[in-house]
Design a protein around this motif. Structure first.
Motif, PDB file in Angstrom:
ATOM      1  N   GLU A  33       0.827  -1.214   0.000  1.00  0.00           N
ATOM      2  CA  GLU A  33       0.000   0.000   0.000  1.00  0.00           C
ATOM      3  C   GLU A  33       0.856   1.256   0.000  1.00  0.00           C
ATOM      4  OE1 GLU A  33      -3.111   0.297  -0.821  1.00  0.00           O
ATOM      5  OE2 GLU A  33      -3.124  -1.885  -1.007  1.00  0.00           O
ATOM      6  N   ALA A  34       1.973   1.229   0.690  1.00  0.00           N
ATOM      7  CA  ALA A  34       2.890   2.377   0.673  1.00  0.00           C
ATOM      8  C   ALA A  34       3.477   2.571  -0.722  1.00  0.00           C
ATOM      9  CB  ALA A  34       4.003   2.189   1.695  1.00  0.00           C
ATOM     10  N   LEU A  35       3.803   1.474  -1.397  1.00  0.00           N
ATOM     11  CA  LEU A  35       4.310   1.574  -2.763  1.00  0.00           C
ATOM     12  C   LEU A  35       3.233   2.110  -3.697  1.00  0.00           C
ATOM     13  CD1 LEU A  35       6.551   1.125  -4.824  1.00  0.00           C
ATOM     14  CD2 LEU A  35       5.755  -1.253  -5.041  1.00  0.00           C
ATOM     15  N   ARG A  36       2.024   1.595  -3.559  1.00  0.00           N
ATOM     16  CA  ARG A  36       0.923   2.075  -4.410  1.00  0.00           C
ATOM     17  C   ARG A  36       0.683   3.570  -4.210  1.00  0.00           C
ATOM     18  NH1 ARG A  36      -2.810  -3.195  -3.265  1.00  0.00           N
ATOM     19  NH2 ARG A  36      -2.091  -4.422  -5.045  1.00  0.00           N
ATOM     20  N   GLU A  37       0.724   4.008  -2.966  1.00  0.00           N
ATOM     21  CA  GLU A  37       0.508   5.436  -2.696  1.00  0.00           C
ATOM     22  C   GLU A  37       1.654   6.275  -3.260  1.00  0.00           C
ATOM     23  OE1 GLU A  37      -0.949   8.987  -2.005  1.00  0.00           O
ATOM     24  OE2 GLU A  37      -2.079   7.106  -1.993  1.00  0.00           O
ATOM     25  N   ALA A  38       2.874   5.786  -3.183  1.00  0.00           N
ATOM     26  CA  ALA A  38       4.013   6.509  -3.758  1.00  0.00           C
ATOM     27  C   ALA A  38       3.839   6.670  -5.274  1.00  0.00           C
ATOM     28  CB  ALA A  38       5.320   5.777  -3.448  1.00  0.00           C
ATOM     29  N   VAL A  39       3.346   5.631  -5.924  1.00  0.00           N
ATOM     30  CA  VAL A  39       3.107   5.699  -7.378  1.00  0.00           C
ATOM     31  C   VAL A  39       1.954   6.664  -7.666  1.00  0.00           C
ATOM     32  CG1 VAL A  39       2.384   4.380  -9.412  1.00  0.00           C
ATOM     33  CG2 VAL A  39       4.052   3.399  -7.809  1.00  0.00           C
ATOM     34  N   ARG A  40       0.866   6.556  -6.917  1.00  0.00           N
ATOM     35  CA  ARG A  40      -0.281   7.460  -7.133  1.00  0.00           C
ATOM     36  C   ARG A  40       0.122   8.925  -6.961  1.00  0.00           C
ATOM     37  NH1 ARG A  40      -3.536   3.240  -4.647  1.00  0.00           N
ATOM     38  NH2 ARG A  40      -3.016   4.076  -2.602  1.00  0.00           N
ATOM     39  N   ALA A  41       0.841   9.224  -5.891  1.00  0.00           N
ATOM     40  CA  ALA A  41       1.251  10.609  -5.636  1.00  0.00           C
ATOM     41  C   ALA A  41       2.163  11.119  -6.747  1.00  0.00           C
ATOM     42  CB  ALA A  41       1.962  10.701  -4.285  1.00  0.00           C
ATOM     43  N   THR A  42       3.060  10.287  -7.217  1.00  0.00           N
ATOM     44  CA  THR A  42       3.960  10.691  -8.293  1.00  0.00           C
ATOM     45  C   THR A  42       3.192  10.905  -9.586  1.00  0.00           C
ATOM     46  OG1 THR A  42       5.784   9.531  -7.222  1.00  0.00           O
ATOM     47  CG2 THR A  42       6.037  10.037  -9.565  1.00  0.00           C
TER      48      THR A  42
END
Length: 151
Positions: A33-42
């Motif tokens: 989930e942290a990786l997914r959020e990092a991708v979404r924010a980017t």
């Protein structure tokens, strides 16, 4: 010191492999989930399309489509890696990590391949989706939950 140069093709379609510094861990799937959020924010800041994506325990593969006129995939990876890394507890850092303001989570480099044609694209998208099968995690790509594969 190496003189590493990457191609700069505006609007390119690119295959990537990005790995953790310490292979053999399950860090990426444990913190998906942290990786997914990092991708979404980017993606909110620096748009790019995702044709395929698969996250394995210690590395990932993906195929991106950059916007017309844009060549800066390195910045996007730097943002994704930094955002993800900030969500994790600090570990023991080597002096080289401290000097470079790194957390020691990711390999410094990533591998990229600019896609040349439709056949190249099909092979690399398939490679992404079949990777969990290749590594013995599942029998069919649709069984891997950390993938963009949808039958």
């Amino acid at each position: 010191m190496s003189d590493y140069r990457r191609p700069r093709v505006p609007g390119a379609c690119i295959f990537f492999t990005v790995a953790l510094e310490q292979r053999g861990t399950t860090l990426l799937v444990d913190h998906i989930e942290a990786l997914r959020e990092a991708v979404r924010a980017t993606r909110r800041e620096r748009l790019f399309g995702i044709d395929a994506w698969v996250v394995l325990p210690d590395h990932l593969h993906c195929v991106w489509q950059l916007p017309e006129g844009d060549t800066d995939y390195s910045l996007r990876w730097r943002l994704i890696k930094a955002r993800f890394s900030r969500t994790l507890p600090k570990g023991t850092l080597r002096p080289s990590h401290i000097d470079r303001r790194e957390r020691g989570i990711w390999q410094r480099r990533f591998w990229e391949h600019h896609i040349r044609n439709g056949q190249d694209w099909r092979e690399l998208v398939s490679y992404c989706w079949m990777n969990p099968v290749k590594h013995g995690f599942v029998e069919k790509p649709e069984d891997w939950p950390f993938s963009s594969y949808r039958p």
